[in-house]
Design a protein around this motif. Structure first.
Motif, short mmCIF file in Angstrom:
data_model
loop_
_atom_site.label_atom_id
_atom_site.label_comp_id
_atom_site.label_asym_id
_atom_site.label_seq_id
_atom_site.Cartn_x
_atom_site.Cartn_y
_atom_site.Cartn_z
N SER A 1 4.66 59.34 9.20
CA SER A 1 4.28 58.54 10.11
C SER A 1 3.00 59.24 11.17
CB SER A 1 5.34 57.70 11.34
OG SER A 1 5.95 58.93 11.92
N TYR B 1 7.62 49.92 7.11
CA TYR B 1 6.54 50.02 8.82
C TYR B 1 5.87 48.62 9.47
CZ TYR B 1 4.50 54.93 8.32
OH TYR B 1 4.99 56.00 8.52
N GLN C 1 -2.84 56.71 10.73
CA GLN C 1 -1.70 55.99 10.71
C GLN C 1 -1.77 55.00 11.84
OE1 GLN C 1 -1.06 57.09 7.80
NE2 GLN C 1 -1.95 59.52 8.41
N ASN D 1 -1.32 53.07 6.41
CA ASN D 1 -1.07 54.14 6.25
C ASN D 1 -1.96 55.25 5.28
OD1 ASN D 1 2.27 53.99 5.29
ND2 ASN D 1 1.33 54.40 7.18
#
Length: 397
Positions: free
Chosen positions: A132, A295, A354, A369
């Motif tokens: 992340s 996510y 990200q 991502n």
């Protein structure tokens, strides 16, 4: 909570931005190309190393596990799928061409909790996690809210020194939890990633005092530059302090607390992993690895006000405050470790591309991502903004 160490490395500097030194080769299970010993810095990995390493951080660095629960919250496909096109910088783009050009490993778009678009690249599969970088900061601030809801932290106006007593007598005297979350402690900090003498470069390698967290030891020696709460100054070191503050307040590791408050009750699909410092403390400012859909679930959890089923994990009004402008940062504004987007969204953002971008009024969560060739760049951000605008428009049609 499980603790996993495959290969130990030295962490240097604040991980969200700079200074991960000397990463050894990844385990054979992930072997496509070896890590180049001549490229020791985490920020200098080649695209091949990014593609492999971002999916397998646990094979390189020390991590703790955020355990999932027994039930998984389903994410179903919406009746309508989108495949937006857009024009940027004089060129026509599709989702596929944007992903290829900007090394995007995953795009997920949720509208009212249903999937409008899910796409993978760079050889990534749905079960693969991805690191992340600073998106973790937004998770850390969310855990502050959970600790306040649990009565473990007295409130946003509580002094930081109540939870990190080693900071008493330093420039952190009089600084509140809220001021840390707003990046406005007033304590001097240099986050210049290109300056080898910056705080972000030196904080992780400076010798600490015996028996004390090394980041606390470094930061309690810093002088004051501004009154608390007056000036925004991006400070990854302080996000690590917030992580330690939550651990001290709750008596749990950040990974265990994230599991208890988000991963298990909300129904994440896979264990996540959280990078730790050499003492085993999770970095509040960096590097949770999770699947693309998880996510999305993080974004959806926040969009829904921090509810897990019928249980409020966060205090009433927490999400609205955390994800709206609390301080001037010279741009659209900053909340509690959340960025404000000029288009009206709020965003968790990490280097190398990200992001979790949420359009509250539209019930829209967009996850990207990536493995950008550089940590940041106006050109990279502009292209992502154009892509986000196109997705937002297509989702509203």
């Amino acid at each position: 909570m499980s603790h996993h160490l495959i290969r130990k490395t030295v962490l240097a500097g604040a991980v969200a931005a700079a200074g991960l030194v000397a990463a050894p080769a990844l385990a054979p299970a992930h072997a496509q190309v070896p890590l180049d010993p001549a490229t020791p810095n985490f920020l200098m990995w080649s695209p091949e190393l990014q593609s492999r390493g971002y999916r397998a951080i646990e094979d390189v660095f020390q991590v703790n596990t955020i355990e999932r629960g027994e039930a998984v919250r389903p994410l179903v496909m919406a009746d309508r799928q989108i495949d937006p096109t857009f024009t940027h910088d004089g060129q026509d783009w599709t989702v596929a061409s944007y992903m290829e050009a900007f090394n995007v490993s995953g795009v997920l778009v949720l509208k009212d909790g249903q999937i409008l678009l899910e796409r993978y690249g760079m050889g990534r599969q749905p079960a693969d996690r991805w690191t992340s970088f600073s998106v973790a900061k937004s998770v850390t601030s969310t855990l502050v809210g959970a600790a306040i809801q649990d009565g473990k932290i007295a409130g946003l106006n509580a002094p930081v020194t109540d939870y990190i007593p080693e900071l008493a007598g330093s420039a952190y005297d009089g600084v509140t939890v809220r001021q840390l979350l707003m990046m406005s402690s007033g304590v001097t900090w240099n986050e210049d990633y290109t300056d080898p003498k910056s705080d972000v470069a030196n904080a992780g390698v400076a010798p600490g005092e015996p028996g004390m967290n090394a980041m606390v030891s470094y930061m309690r020696r810093l002088p004051r530059a501004n009154p608390p709460g007056a000036v925004f100054n991006y400070n990854t070191g302080e996000t690590d302090l917030v992580g330690l503050l939550v651990s001290n307040a709750t008596g749990q590791s950040l990974a265990a607390y994230a599991s208890e408050k988000i991963w298990k009750p909300y129904g994440m699909e896979r264990d996540a992993i959280w990078m730790v410092d050499p003492t085993g403390q999770e970095r509040g400012g960096c590097c949770i690895s999770m699947t693309l859909r998880d996510y999305g679930r993080v974004g959806q959890f926040v969009l829904e006000g921090g509810m897990a089923g019928d249980r409020a994990v966060l205090p009433a009004g927490w999400v609205e405050a955390a994800t709206t402008r609390q301080i001037d940062n010279g741009a659209a504004g900053y909340g509690y470790f959340w960025w404000m987007n000029p288009s009206g969204a709020y965003q968790a953002s990490g280097i190398f591309g990200q992001s979790i971008t949420t359009y509250r009024d539209d019930g829209l969560v967009i996850v990207i991502n990536s493995a950008w060739p550089r940590a940041t760049g106006a050109d990279l951000s502009a292209a992502r903004s154009a892509f986000l605008d196109a997705v937002h428009a297509a989702a509203k049609e």
